[in-house]
Design an enzyme around this catalytic site. Structure first.
Site: not given
Length: 225
Positions: A72-73
């Site tokens: 997840i960025s």
């Protein structure tokens, strides 16, 4: 601008407080200005999109691991890419790489409809269930090869790709409306890229600009790695 905790503020363990710190320091402090983007980042609980054991780290400004060897960025990159799309409330947006569903949830607070494509079945299923349970009803998730887009719902006002490609996939360009924007990491290395924004100026007229250096997992598919 640092967020100031009021006298009755809950402890630092409180996720809402951490989210406000994220907004003020990681986003506004680094130049994110679009009110719609800031509001969306404030509304979406990032902790709901990571594993239970990672929730204490949900508002740290770095990527976190999710299933399938994906990530997840970091919050800043999600906000930066979202702002770079120059969105309006009537837009229909295609996201390539659903992952946990966090970025799709952020987009959904800004635009009319989000169509998101995920190649990994476990991630697509998990994101779909998570988004539905949290009430993000204007997001549709499809399991498939994101490098080919989702032609059934094209054209799109904006397309965002959350994995690094060796070149801009031609099917995605063709699925933009004239005037549409595509934001995608592109580079010769599968783990080091430049973030590119492409504008469709006319039927066969595309103009691109480099935004910044980024590091994403590889975009896997027929038009990717």
């Amino acid at each position: 601008m640092r967020y100031r905790c009021p006298m009755n503020c809950p402890s630092l363990r409180n996720q809402e407080y951490r989210r406000e710190i994220m907004i003020s320091e990681q986003l506004m402090g680094r130049g994110i200005r679009d009110p719609a983007v800031l509001a969306a980042m404030r509304q979406v609980p990032r902790e709901a999109f990571v594993d239970q054991g990672m929730r204490e780290l949900a508002y740290e400004d770095h990527p976190l691991p999710i299933d399938g060897g994906q990530t997840i960025s970091q919050p800043y990159i999600v906000a930066y890419m979202t702002e770079a799309l120059e969105l309006s409330s009537s837009d229909r947006v295609l996201e390539i790489g659903t992952g946990s569903g966090y970025a799709a949830a952020v987009l959904s607070r800004i635009v009319h409809t989000v169509y998101s494509v995920e190649r990994l079945e476990e991630l697509a299923r998990g994101a779909r269930q998570r988004l539905e349970s949290l009430g993000y009803n204007n997001v549709e998730v499809f399991e498939g090869d994101g490098t080919l887009g989702w032609p059934e719902h094209a054209p799109y006002d904006a397309i965002v790709v959350t994995a690094g490609a060796p070149a801009v996939p031609k099917p995605l360009l063709r699925q933009l409306v004239v005037g549409g924007r595509l934001v995608i990491p592109v580079g010769a290395s599968s783990f080091l890229q430049n973030l590119i924004r492409v504008r469709r100026q006319g039927e066969d007229d595309y103009r691109s600009e480099e935004l910044c250096g980024v590091r994403f997992v590889p975009l896997v598919g027929a038009e990717g790695w």
